[in-house]
Design an enzyme around this catalytic site. Structure first.
Site, mmCIF file in Angstrom:
data_model
loop_
_atom_site.group_PDB
_atom_site.id
_atom_site.type_symbol
_atom_site.label_atom_id
_atom_site.label_comp_id
_atom_site.label_asym_id
_atom_site.label_seq_id
_atom_site.Cartn_x
_atom_site.Cartn_y
_atom_site.Cartn_z
ATOM 1 N N GLY A 140 0.834 -1.196 0.000
ATOM 2 C CA GLY A 140 0.000 0.000 0.000
ATOM 3 C C GLY A 140 0.868 1.244 0.000
ATOM 4 C CG HIS A 367 38.350 -47.399 15.793
ATOM 5 N ND1 HIS A 367 39.586 -46.864 15.541
ATOM 6 C CD2 HIS A 367 38.569 -48.459 16.602
ATOM 7 C CE1 HIS A 367 40.513 -47.569 16.160
ATOM 8 N NE2 HIS A 367 39.916 -48.550 16.803
ATOM 9 C CB ALA A 384 37.327 -51.379 16.603
ATOM 10 C CB SER A 409 38.152 -55.679 18.408
ATOM 11 O OG SER A 409 39.115 -54.649 18.477
#
EC number: 2.7.7.23
Length: 460
Positions: A140, A367, A384, A409
């Protein structure tokens, strides 16, 4: 007294989404949530949100986000224009005060600008928030008695109803205003839908104020970004980058080292100590605190976490609802899930997942491992491929690993189970019973060597 009305009834057709427009997110929070957060800091006695499309969803989301705020909701059904929207709030407005009207899809309005608009009203004037735009299409236009900004403000003409001459005006109305409530109520009652859209325009109250001899004044924001609305995914993406750049610049000014402020996303709050370094394409969500000297590698996603001084988070790590101790090393490609608490100098390496577990100082899982619902002592070495089997199909159980335990592991620790301090678990073992302190636990088939065995030969 101050009442704040927030317009949030629109469908947002151009968003091309089933989600209500005001619930689309900007920096991790709904558009409307940004506006309400600003409004909540202005000391209003009531925050009135006008809902329409997806009303129940919008109202539930805001009640959840602001449980202690003085929220009120009114519904606009059907949607017959901005003036009709504010008419729905009239029964909740206090005649003796001021009403501030904000847009639910204009999320970056600053509290200082909103306060300046209320101050410009001063309980006696109609105050409009305006801005000069290079491209005012769709807004506007402000009509004045002359060409200068200091000239008397006469009214607003909507873009669709504006003549070619009026469309050349660059000063536009942003959709936000403040007015003496008693006068606003009177003007709202006189609105007509005699226009091209057959809608009740809130902007028509400007001409009514002029006719009543009420001064109409304008306030302007500090920047264009504050008044940019969202009507399409493209506009939302533009605002996202503007906000992220602003947040990145604030961190840089505070001493945080961002490798590239254009490749940084903050979707919550981020507190940083001194000498913090953040590499590219990291995302921070919820509430995150980084201690002195913390380094965050590239492509990390961190949510609701505390990371203590000197910790290093290597690239591609995901952290959610976790605590990382001083000097700890995490990643790359690690995942810390809710309830993970790492002590000082803990090492969590690549492709290790930790959930609802505490690891004491110096523990290592370097890991390819999983620790869930576990209590891990100091200096533990977790091999691991080893996992805690914590779920029996119905309930979760805990694994307790004492100080100086060595887990070989490819072990499976079937919870509930306890490994005493200094115990050793032979690689490849499945441990389902407690292992006393200092003892060796082995649970695997004995190796067999078959002398003279030969591999099968291919048939000719």
């Amino acid at each position: 007294m101050l009442d704040i009305v927030i317009m949030a009834a629109g469908k947002g057709t151009r968003m091309k989404s089933s989600r209500p427009k005001v619930l689309h997110t900007l920096a991790g929070r709904a558009l409307l949530q940004h506006v309400l957060a600003t409004a909540a800091g202005l000391g209003a006695q009531r925050l009135i949100t006008i809902t329409g499309h997806g009303a129940e969803q919008v109202e539930a989301a805001m009640r959840s986000a602001f449980p202690a705020a003085p929220l009120a909701f009114v519904r606009q059904e059907p949607q017959l224009g901005t003036g009709h929207a504010v008419q729905q709030a009239v029964p909740l407005l206090d005649d003796a005060g001021t009403t501030l009207i904000l847009n639910g899809d204009t999320p970056l309005i600053e509290a200082s600008t909103a306060r300046a608009l209320v101050d410009a009203c001063d309980g006696t004037r109609l105050a409009l928030l305006t801005i000069d735009l290079a491209d005012p299409t769709g807004y506007g236009r402000i009509l004045r008695d002359g060409d200068g900004r200091g000239e008397k403000l006469l009214g607003i003409v909507e873009h669709k109803d504006a003549s070619a001459e009026q469309r050349a005006v660059r000063e536009v109305y942003t959709g936000m205003m403040a007015a003496p409530t008693a006068l606003l109520k009177r003007w709202l009652a006189c609105l007509s839908n005699d226009n091209a859209q057959r809608e009740y325009y809130l902007t028509d109250v400007v001409a009514m104020a002029v006719a009543d001899g009420v001064a109409v004044v304008a306030a302007q924001p500090a920047s264009e970004t504050e008044v940019l609305g969202v009507n399409s995914p493209l506009q939302l993406a533009d605002l996202e980058r503007r906000l992220q750049r602003k947040q990145a610049e604030a961190l840089l000014e505070a001493g945080v080292r961002l490798a590239d402020p254009a490749r940084f996303d903050l979707r919550g709050t981020l507190g940083c100590g001194s000498d913090v370094e953040i590499d590219v394409n990291c995302v921070f969500e919820g509430r995150v605190e980084l201690g002195d000297g913390v380094r965050i590698g590239a492509h990390c996603v961190i949510r609701d976490a505390r990371i203590a001084a000197g910790a290093v988070i290597h690239p591609f790590t995901h952290i959610d609802g976790a605590e990382v101790g001083a000097g700890a090393l995490v990643g790359p490609f690690a995942r810390l899930r809710p309830g993970a608490e790492l002590g000082a100098e803990v090492h969590i390496g690549n492709f290790v997942e930790v959930k609802n577990s505490t690891l004491a100082r110096g523990a290592k899982a370097n890991h390819l491992a999983y620790l869930g619902d576990a209590t891990v002592g100091e200096r533990v070495n977790y091999g691991a491929g080893s996992i805690t089997a914590n779920y029996d199909g119905a309930n979760k159980h805990r694994t307790v690993i004492g100080d100086d335990v060595h887990v070989g592991s490819n072990c499976v620790l079937v919870a509930p189970v306890t490994l005493g301090a200094g115990a050793t678990i032979g690689g490849g073992s499945t441990i389902s019973k407690d292992v006393p302190a200092g003892q060796l636990g082995v649970a695997r088939a004995r190796q067999t060597v078959i002398a003279g065995w030969q591999r099968p030969q291919k048939k000719r």
